[in-house]
Motif scaffolding. Structure first.
Motif, PDB file in Angstrom:
ATOM      1  N   LEU A 257       1.393 -42.382-100.242  1.00 48.03           N
ATOM      2  CA  LEU A 257       0.285 -42.758 -99.356  1.00 48.03           C
ATOM      3  C   LEU A 257       0.719 -42.724 -97.893  1.00 48.03           C
ATOM      4  CD1 LEU A 257      -1.446 -45.774-101.141  1.00 48.03           C
ATOM      5  CD2 LEU A 257      -2.406 -43.499-100.761  1.00 48.03           C
ATOM      6  N   GLY A 258       1.915 -43.214 -97.623  1.00 47.22           N
ATOM      7  CA  GLY A 258       2.360 -43.255 -96.233  1.00 47.22           C
ATOM      8  C   GLY A 258       1.350 -43.992 -95.377  1.00 47.22           C
ATOM      9  N   SER A 259       0.929 -43.354 -94.287  1.00 42.99           N
ATOM     10  CA  SER A 259      -0.035 -43.981 -93.370  1.00 42.99           C
ATOM     11  C   SER A 259      -1.405 -43.320 -93.433  1.00 42.99           C
ATOM     12  CB  SER A 259       0.502 -43.914 -91.936  1.00 42.99           C
ATOM     13  OG  SER A 259       0.695 -42.555 -91.549  1.00 42.99           O
ATOM     14  N   GLU A 260      -1.630 -42.483 -94.455  1.00 43.01           N
ATOM     15  CA  GLU A 260      -2.887 -41.737 -94.556  1.00 43.01           C
ATOM     16  C   GLU A 260      -3.815 -42.338 -95.605  1.00 43.01           C
ATOM     17  OE1 GLU A 260      -2.463 -37.430 -94.804  1.00 43.01           O
ATOM     18  OE2 GLU A 260      -0.327 -37.651 -94.342  1.00 43.01           O
ATOM     19  N   TRP A 261      -5.099 -42.000 -95.467  1.00 40.91           N
ATOM     20  CA  TRP A 261      -6.077 -42.313 -96.511  1.00 40.91           C
ATOM     21  C   TRP A 261      -6.072 -41.149 -97.513  1.00 40.91           C
ATOM     22  CZ3 TRP A 261      -8.444 -46.852 -97.110  1.00 40.91           C
ATOM     23  CH2 TRP A 261      -8.554 -47.707 -96.019  1.00 40.91           C
ATOM     24  N   LYS A 262      -5.864 -41.455 -98.809  1.00 45.68           N
ATOM     25  CA  LYS A 262      -5.789 -40.401 -99.810  1.00 45.68           C
ATOM     26  C   LYS A 262      -6.551 -40.810-101.066  1.00 45.68           C
ATOM     27  CE  LYS A 262      -1.290 -38.576 -98.359  1.00 45.68           C
ATOM     28  NZ  LYS A 262       0.098 -38.247 -98.771  1.00 45.68           N
ATOM     29  N   ALA A 264      -7.028 -40.690-105.322  1.00 45.02           N
ATOM     30  CA  ALA A 264      -6.112 -40.760-106.462  1.00 45.02           C
ATOM     31  C   ALA A 264      -5.695 -39.363-106.915  1.00 45.02           C
ATOM     32  CB  ALA A 264      -6.779 -41.517-107.608  1.00 45.02           C
ATOM     33  N   TYR A 265      -6.615 -38.412-106.843  1.00 44.17           N
ATOM     34  CA  TYR A 265      -6.293 -37.040-107.243  1.00 44.17           C
ATOM     35  C   TYR A 265      -5.209 -36.454-106.337  1.00 44.17           C
ATOM     36  CZ  TYR A 265      -7.013 -32.102-108.426  1.00 44.17           C
ATOM     37  OH  TYR A 265      -6.831 -30.793-108.828  1.00 44.17           O
ATOM     38  N   THR A 266      -5.310 -36.697-105.044  1.00 51.71           N
ATOM     39  CA  THR A 266      -4.306 -36.203-104.094  1.00 51.71           C
ATOM     40  C   THR A 266      -2.959 -36.882-104.334  1.00 51.71           C
ATOM     41  OG1 THR A 266      -6.015 -35.812-102.439  1.00 51.71           O
ATOM     42  CG2 THR A 266      -3.752 -35.917-101.654  1.00 51.71           C
ATOM     43  N   VAL A 267      -2.974 -38.178-104.627  1.00 50.19           N
ATOM     44  CA  VAL A 267      -1.726 -38.895-104.928  1.00 50.19           C
ATOM     45  C   VAL A 267      -1.093 -38.341-106.203  1.00 50.19           C
ATOM     46  CG1 VAL A 267      -0.756 -41.128-105.590  1.00 50.19           C
ATOM     47  CG2 VAL A 267      -2.407 -40.986-103.703  1.00 50.19           C
ATOM     48  N   ALA A 268      -1.904 -38.118-107.230  1.00 51.88           N
ATOM     49  CA  ALA A 268      -1.387 -37.574-108.490  1.00 51.88           C
ATOM     50  C   ALA A 268      -0.701 -36.233-108.277  1.00 51.88           C
ATOM     51  CB  ALA A 268      -2.518 -37.428-109.500  1.00 51.88           C
ATOM     52  N   ARG A 269      -1.249 -35.419-107.408  1.00 55.30           N
ATOM     53  CA  ARG A 269      -0.680 -34.097-107.113  1.00 55.30           C
ATOM     54  C   ARG A 269       0.755 -34.204-106.627  1.00 55.30           C
ATOM     55  NH1 ARG A 269      -3.034 -31.814-101.829  1.00 55.30           N
ATOM     56  NH2 ARG A 269      -1.556 -33.401-101.123  1.00 55.30           N
ATOM     57  N   THR A 292      -4.070 -37.914-113.066  1.00 58.97           N
ATOM     58  CA  THR A 292      -4.970 -38.608-112.136  1.00 58.97           C
ATOM     59  C   THR A 292      -5.293 -40.003-112.639  1.00 58.97           C
ATOM     60  OG1 THR A 292      -5.920 -36.492-111.416  1.00 58.97           O
ATOM     61  CG2 THR A 292      -7.205 -38.481-110.965  1.00 58.97           C
ATOM     62  N   GLY A 293      -5.498 -40.136-113.942  1.00 54.40           N
ATOM     63  CA  GLY A 293      -5.747 -41.458-114.514  1.00 54.40           C
ATOM     64  C   GLY A 293      -4.591 -42.417-114.269  1.00 54.40           C
ATOM     65  N   GLU A 294      -3.361 -41.917-114.398  1.00 58.72           N
ATOM     66  CA  GLU A 294      -2.173 -42.734-114.117  1.00 58.72           C
ATOM     67  C   GLU A 294      -2.147 -43.147-112.645  1.00 58.72           C
ATOM     68  OE1 GLU A 294       1.063 -43.568-115.459  1.00 58.72           O
ATOM     69  OE2 GLU A 294       0.512 -43.264-117.546  1.00 58.72           O
ATOM     70  N   ALA A 295      -2.446 -42.188-111.758  1.00 56.83           N
ATOM     71  CA  ALA A 295      -2.459 -42.498-110.331  1.00 56.83           C
ATOM     72  C   ALA A 295      -3.500 -43.579-110.027  1.00 56.83           C
ATOM     73  CB  ALA A 295      -2.739 -41.241-109.519  1.00 56.83           C
ATOM     74  N   ILE A 296      -4.671 -43.447-110.625  1.00 55.81           N
ATOM     75  CA  ILE A 296      -5.726 -44.447-110.420  1.00 55.81           C
ATOM     76  C   ILE A 296      -5.234 -45.833-110.836  1.00 55.81           C
ATOM     77  CG2 ILE A 296      -8.014 -45.227-111.137  1.00 55.81           C
ATOM     78  CD1 ILE A 296      -8.703 -42.225-111.595  1.00 55.81           C
ATOM     79  N   SER A 297      -4.620 -45.928-112.003  1.00 51.73           N
ATOM     80  CA  SER A 297      -4.206 -47.241-112.513  1.00 51.73           C
ATOM     81  C   SER A 297      -3.183 -47.897-111.582  1.00 51.73           C
ATOM     82  CB  SER A 297      -3.644 -47.118-113.931  1.00 51.73           C
ATOM     83  OG  SER A 297      -2.410 -46.433-113.949  1.00 51.73           O
ATOM     84  N   HIS A 298      -2.276 -47.099-111.018  1.00 52.66           N
ATOM     85  CA  HIS A 298      -1.279 -47.667-110.111  1.00 52.66           C
ATOM     86  C   HIS A 298      -1.884 -48.017-108.757  1.00 52.66           C
ATOM     87  CE1 HIS A 298       1.341 -46.148-113.262  1.00 52.66           C
ATOM     88  NE2 HIS A 298       2.266 -46.963-112.771  1.00 52.66           N
ATOM     89  N   TYR A 317     -13.523 -42.812-103.586  1.00 54.87           N
ATOM     90  CA  TYR A 317     -12.573 -43.819-103.143  1.00 54.87           C
ATOM     91  C   TYR A 317     -11.365 -43.169-102.468  1.00 54.87           C
ATOM     92  CZ  TYR A 317     -14.939 -47.392-105.975  1.00 54.87           C
ATOM     93  OH  TYR A 317     -15.862 -48.274-106.503  1.00 54.87           O
ATOM     94  N   HIS A 318     -10.925 -43.789-101.366  1.00 58.22           N
ATOM     95  CA  HIS A 318      -9.697 -43.402-100.676  1.00 58.22           C
ATOM     96  C   HIS A 318      -8.837 -44.644-100.512  1.00 58.22           C
ATOM     97  CE1 HIS A 318     -12.323 -40.032 -99.692  1.00 58.22           C
ATOM     98  NE2 HIS A 318     -11.278 -39.353 -99.253  1.00 58.22           N
ATOM     99  N   TYR A 319      -7.525 -44.462-100.549  1.00 55.00           N
ATOM    100  CA  TYR A 319      -6.578 -45.573-100.461  1.00 55.00           C
ATOM    101  C   TYR A 319      -5.613 -45.363 -99.305  1.00 55.00           C
ATOM    102  CZ  TYR A 319      -8.057 -46.566-105.290  1.00 55.00           C
ATOM    103  OH  TYR A 319      -8.788 -46.845-106.414  1.00 55.00           O
ATOM    104  N   GLN A 320      -5.127 -46.490 -98.757  1.00 51.84           N
ATOM    105  CA  GLN A 320      -4.119 -46.453 -97.707  1.00 51.84           C
ATOM    106  C   GLN A 320      -3.271 -47.726 -97.811  1.00 51.84           C
ATOM    107  OE1 GLN A 320      -5.172 -47.369 -93.543  1.00 51.84           O
ATOM    108  NE2 GLN A 320      -4.349 -45.376 -92.974  1.00 51.84           N
TER     109      GLN A 320
END
Length: 325
Positions: A257-262, A264-269, A292-298, A317-320
């Motif tokens: 994630l760092g300092s960006e909004w991402k 779950a699909y982008t994180v999973a990648r 992607t499901g794993e990324a979402i859960s975390h 949804y986006h996360y940061q």
């Protein structure tokens, strides 16, 4: 292969063709009444393998216990349940299994993943790629629901139902305290880490899963009967490994994630996966779904603990990381 693992308990390795899991361990308890624990996909290869075990054991009829809703565990209910069979499951997953048969489950799950950033399918639905949808139980099941603490008596065993949500919202184990034996479904696996994926009716599956590990850790278990892979010799050591795995995953997600909004699909990648592919583009489509499901859960776990923030942008949804805001 049919293997006797304890008095009156047999393990049948049922193949899962063209699936990374390769096979599932179905268990058969014999006695005055028989009990089949989990079944395999609703496909001929699984049915034939399980039927061969029944023939070898001389079994004509059996009751069934389904640990959870995934199709590799419940797909063959309709093929092995007879008119007098009792089919046990926890109510949460039993209701979702019956929800699946009308395809409502898959339509809603597809919409849920799109909300977390999974690309919308060009044709059809994303769940068309899901093996669970292809090989699920195809008729409604008249379940007998079990609750925490209910006891089933088969083959000289007193099997207590233990609710272990996380891998699915209503995952169930069976525990014999006197024999120190636990049928654990997919709650604990030896060769792989159980997939912790967002499902309908749950917001924070990883939190549920870690709490369920803590619950099982308090049981006195010498024999752990898992649904996939090789036997686990020491349940307690394996639980510690699973704790460490998820702590490492959570740290990795925050680094990505760092300092960006991402999404779950982008994180999973960008997460580390033990799949023999050069890059995300080469990932098999079903594995992108599970990743992607794993990324979402975390991400949801981190969001629930306040370590990351979440916002909705254009219906997604986006996360940061919270400390970068």
């Amino acid at each position: 292969m049919l293997t006797k693992v304890a008095e009156n308990i047999y393990r049948k390795t049922v193949p899962l063709p063209n699936n990374p899991l390769r096979d599932i361990n179905a268990y058969i308890i014999t006695g005055e009444k028989n009990l089949l624990i989990d079944t395999g996909f609703n496909r001929p290869e699984c049915e034939e393998a399980l039927q061969s075990a029944f023939e070898e054991l001389g079994i004509q009829e059996t009751d069934l216990f389904i640990t959870h809703l995934h199709s590799d565990h419940c797909g063959l209910i309709g093929k092995f349940a007879r008119e007098n069979s009792t089919i046990y499951a926890g109510e949460t997953d039993g209701e979702l299994i019956n929800f699946e048969t009308g395809n409502l489950y898959w339509r809603m799950l597809d919409d849920l993943f799109i909300k977390y950033g999974f690309p919308k399918a060009t044709f059809g639905r994303n769940t068309d790629i899901h093996p669970g949808r292809k090989y699920c139980q195809d008729t409604r099941v008249n379940f007998t629901y079990v609750q925490e603490g209910d006891v089933l008596h088969y083959g000289g065993y007193n099997l207590q139902a233990v609710e272990t949500p996380g891998h699915t919202p209503g995952h169930m184990c069976l525990y014999d305290a006197e024999k120190k034996l636990l049928f654990c479904g997919d709650h604990i696996l030896g060769t792989i880490t159980p997939n912790i994926c967002i499902e309908l009716s749950t917001e924070n599956p990883l939190q549920d899963y870690l709490a369920s590990l803590q619950k099982v850790e308090k049981l006195d278990v010498q024999t752990l009967l898992t649904a996939h892979g090789t036997p686990v010799e020491n349940m307690y050591a394996r639980i510690q490994e699973l704790y460490r795995h998820h702590q490492e995953r959570l740290a990795e997600v925050q680094r990505i994630l760092g300092s960006e909004w991402k999404t779950a699909y982008t994180v999973a990648r960008d997460m580390t996966w033990e799949i023999d592919c050069k890059n995300w583009e080469e990932f098999p489509a079903p594995q992108k779904w599970f990743a992607t499901g794993e990324a979402i859960s975390h991400l949801q776990y981190l969001y629930g603990s306040g370590k990351v923030s979440r916002m909705e942008r254009n219906g997604v949804y986006h996360y940061q990381n919270s400390d970068t805001m």
